[in-house]
Write a protein that holds these residues in place. Structure first.
Motif, PDB file in Angstrom:
ATOM      1  N   THR A  68       0.823  -1.205   0.000  1.00 11.95           N
ATOM      2  CA  THR A  68       0.000   0.000   0.000  1.00 11.95           C
ATOM      3  C   THR A  68       0.856   1.253   0.000  1.00 11.95           C
ATOM      4  O   THR A  68       0.593   2.211  -0.740  1.00 11.95           O
ATOM      5  CB  THR A  68      -0.921   0.005   1.243  1.00 11.95           C
ATOM      6  N   LEU A 101      -5.202  -4.483   4.149  1.00 11.75           N
ATOM      7  CA  LEU A 101      -6.354  -4.676   3.264  1.00 11.75           C
ATOM      8  C   LEU A 101      -7.253  -3.448   3.252  1.00 11.75           C
ATOM      9  O   LEU A 101      -7.750  -3.027   2.200  1.00 11.75           O
ATOM     10  CB  LEU A 101      -7.147  -5.904   3.711  1.00 11.75           C
ATOM     11  N   VAL A 102      -7.483  -2.860   4.441  1.00 13.91           N
ATOM     12  CA  VAL A 102      -8.320  -1.657   4.514  1.00 13.91           C
ATOM     13  C   VAL A 102      -7.648  -0.493   3.794  1.00 13.91           C
ATOM     14  O   VAL A 102      -8.286   0.263   3.051  1.00 13.91           O
ATOM     15  CB  VAL A 102      -8.603  -1.294   5.988  1.00 13.91           C
ATOM     16  N   SER A 125      -8.023  -0.388   0.069  1.00 17.01           N
ATOM     17  CA  SER A 125      -9.333   0.025  -0.430  1.00 17.01           C
ATOM     18  C   SER A 125      -9.448   1.542  -0.573  1.00 17.01           C
ATOM     19  O   SER A 125     -10.342   2.038  -1.268  1.00 17.01           O
ATOM     20  CB  SER A 125     -10.440  -0.493   0.500  1.00 17.01           C
ATOM     21  N   SER A 138      -7.540   5.208  -4.577  1.00 14.84           N
ATOM     22  CA  SER A 138      -8.437   5.416  -5.713  1.00 14.84           C
ATOM     23  C   SER A 138      -7.628   5.517  -7.010  1.00 14.84           C
ATOM     24  O   SER A 138      -6.526   6.072  -7.032  1.00 14.84           O
ATOM     25  CB  SER A 138      -9.252   6.709  -5.524  1.00 14.84           C
TER      26      SER A 138
END
Length: 291
Positions: A48, A98-99, A102, A105
């Motif tokens: 991420t 994982l969060v 999300s 964008s």
């Protein structure tokens, strides 16, 4: 005829096995499986971070794995028991990763590839990273082999000999972070620990010395990678999980062979009488102490 991508996949599996073999031995000896899970799960946070900052994924994964490993190593045993701390850190890192993904964008993320690996999509650049990381880990373990072994077997003796057990633990931590970074493309964050533990556990059934266990763990890892890729190609199954399944099957075969060997020794002992029993017992205790 097999395509180039299959050849690259085989080379990637071999590269990871070369690094996971010696490191997996220490993970098994030190019972660091949960520690490996926490470090591997933190890799998703690294993914991420890399995507958010437009950095190479390997760099972000390695940085986050090192940060998690050092945090767990420093915090374990202070407020909570070690296993509790490792369990919290492992699952928290995975969930937060994982969060966080999300919230990115406009970025397409192959989540399954990061979780379970995508070895068939390995590129020549990925191979360079994998073998570079494998060479670094293997060289580091070989350089510190005797000190790491002493700190693992007898920390008190290591301290008396001038070996800093904390420094050796830090070296293992850094090596583990490097392995997680290079193995991400092969087996994913959820299965990295399996590639550490399973080949080393299979090798333990036959190894008489730590060095033999290192070599056998590498051999089992290479065989598992090649067998898993062959199975994935033949039955159209996910490559990363197929590699782990192959490793587990080899572990089961190793345990079965070990049981047969122990049964034959028991038969020899019963037929040889008390003198034979003493000799076999002495041989087994020497083999056990060498591990």
């Amino acid at each position: 005829m097999l395509g180039d991508f299959v050849l690259r996949a085989c080379l990637a599996g071999i590269g990871v096995a070369l690094a996971a073999g010696p490191l997996g031995c220490f993970v098994v000896w030190r019972r660091m499986a949960y520690f490996g899970d926490a470090t591997a799960h933190a890799a998703l946070l690294g993914v991420t971070l890399s995507l958010a900052l437009n950095l190479p994924v390997v760099l972000g994964v390695a940085a986050m794995a090192v940060a998690m490993a050092l945090t767990v190593a420093l915090a374990s045993g202070r407020t909570y028991a070690v296993d509790t701390m490792l369990g919290v850190a492992s699952h928290a890192a995975l969930a937060v990763g994982l969060v966080a993904l999300s919230f990115l964008s406009g970025v397409r993320v192959d989540l399954m590839g990061y979780l379970f690996g995508d070895i068939l999509a390995v590129t020549a650049a990925d191979l360079a990273v994998i073998f570079g990381g494998a060479a670094l880990v293997s060289a580091l373990i070989a350089w510190r082999w005797r000190r790491l072994l002493m700190a693992t077997i007898n920390p008190d003796l290591a301290a008396a000999s001038g070996v800093d057990a904390g420094r050796e633990r830090l070296i293992l931590t850094l090596a583990l972070a490097v392995l997680v970074a290079v193995a991400l493309k092969v087996v994913g964050v959820l299965l990295v620990t399996a590639m550490l533990i399973v080949p080393a556990a299979a090798a333990r059934a036959f190894a008489r010395t730590p060095e033999e266990m290192w070599g056998l763990a590498v051999a089992v890892g290479v065989a598992s990678s090649l067998a898993g890729i062959w199975g994935s190609w033949t039955w159209d199954t996910p490559a990363g999980p197929s590699i782990v399944v192959a490793a587990v099957l080899l572990l089961a075969l190793a345990n079965a062979a070990g049981a047969l060997t122990r049964g034959r020794r028991a038969d020899q002992t019963s037929s040889a009488g008390p003198a034979g029993a003493s000799a076999v017992s002495s041989s087994e205790s020497e083999s056990s102490s060498s591990r």
